[in-house]
Design a protein around this motif. Structure first.
Motif, short mmCIF file in Angstrom:
data_model
loop_
_atom_site.label_atom_id
_atom_site.label_comp_id
_atom_site.label_asym_id
_atom_site.label_seq_id
_atom_site.Cartn_x
_atom_site.Cartn_y
_atom_site.Cartn_z
N MET A 1 0.85 -1.19 0.00
CA MET A 1 0.00 0.00 0.00
C MET A 1 0.89 1.24 0.00
O MET A 1 1.83 1.33 0.79
N CYS A 25 -8.10 1.77 -7.50
CA CYS A 25 -7.27 0.56 -7.39
C CYS A 25 -7.08 0.14 -5.93
O CYS A 25 -6.71 -0.99 -5.66
N ALA A 27 -4.85 0.98 -3.75
CA ALA A 27 -3.48 0.79 -3.29
C ALA A 27 -2.84 2.10 -2.82
O ALA A 27 -1.65 2.13 -2.54
N THR A 29 -3.36 5.64 -0.24
CA THR A 29 -4.11 6.30 0.83
C THR A 29 -4.47 7.73 0.46
O THR A 29 -5.60 8.16 0.69
N ARG A 121 -1.99 -0.73 -9.89
CA ARG A 121 -1.69 -1.79 -8.92
C ARG A 121 -0.25 -2.30 -9.09
O ARG A 121 0.44 -2.57 -8.12
N SER A 124 2.18 0.00 -7.49
CA SER A 124 2.19 -0.20 -6.05
C SER A 124 3.06 -1.40 -5.67
O SER A 124 3.83 -1.34 -4.73
N ASN A 125 2.96 -2.47 -6.43
CA ASN A 125 3.77 -3.67 -6.18
C ASN A 125 5.26 -3.40 -6.38
O ASN A 125 6.09 -3.79 -5.58
N GLY A 128 6.50 -0.96 -3.73
CA GLY A 128 6.52 -1.66 -2.45
C GLY A 128 7.73 -2.57 -2.33
O GLY A 128 8.36 -2.63 -1.28
#
Length: 133
Positions: A1, A25, A27, A29, A121, A124-125, A128
């Protein structure tokens, strides 16, 4: 996230669309949008401004384009303060622009507009995994 994503684009329609996709999506905030690279850079340099995880950056903008922003971001101390990685989000599929973008150490990805939910997404991966390791 991802906590906070900054989107820098001179098109109000693209800012709105990208915000909607990022929120949809699930992912992200918070999404901060800036229609001017100059204003975004000033925000990043402001003491006490909250940290940004990812900057989605357009290339072609008036006053200060994406490459000029990157130069100022990396040489002016904003990158150390912000700690964000940059994803070029542009309408340019030009391989020369892609190559030029990856010459900057902060740039981690290059996405041709429009951003879709799957791409959001994936960002985000990827981001992350960079921050986890």
């Amino acid at each position: 996230m991802l906590n906070r994503v900054m989107v820098i684009d001179d098109s109000d329609a693209d800012l709105l669309y990208t915000r909607i996709i990022l929120e949809r999506c699930g992912a992200v905030t918070e999404v901060l949008t800036f229609g001017s690279a100059i204003d975004a850079l000033a925000h990043l340099k402001t003491p006490g401004s909250p940290p940004i995880d990812v900057i989605l950056l357009d290339i072609n903008m008036p006053e200060m384009g994406g490459f000029e922003f990157l130069t100022a971001y990396e040489t002016g101390g904003a990158s150390e303060r912000a700690g964000a990685v940059v994803v070029m989000l542009t309408s340019s599929p030009d391989p020369t622009d892609r190559e030029r973008a990856f010459a900057f150490r902060a740039v981690r990805s290059y996405v041709v507009k429009p951003l879709d939910v799957a791409s959001a997404r994936e960002l985000s991966n990827v981001i992350g995994s960079l921050t986890d390791g």
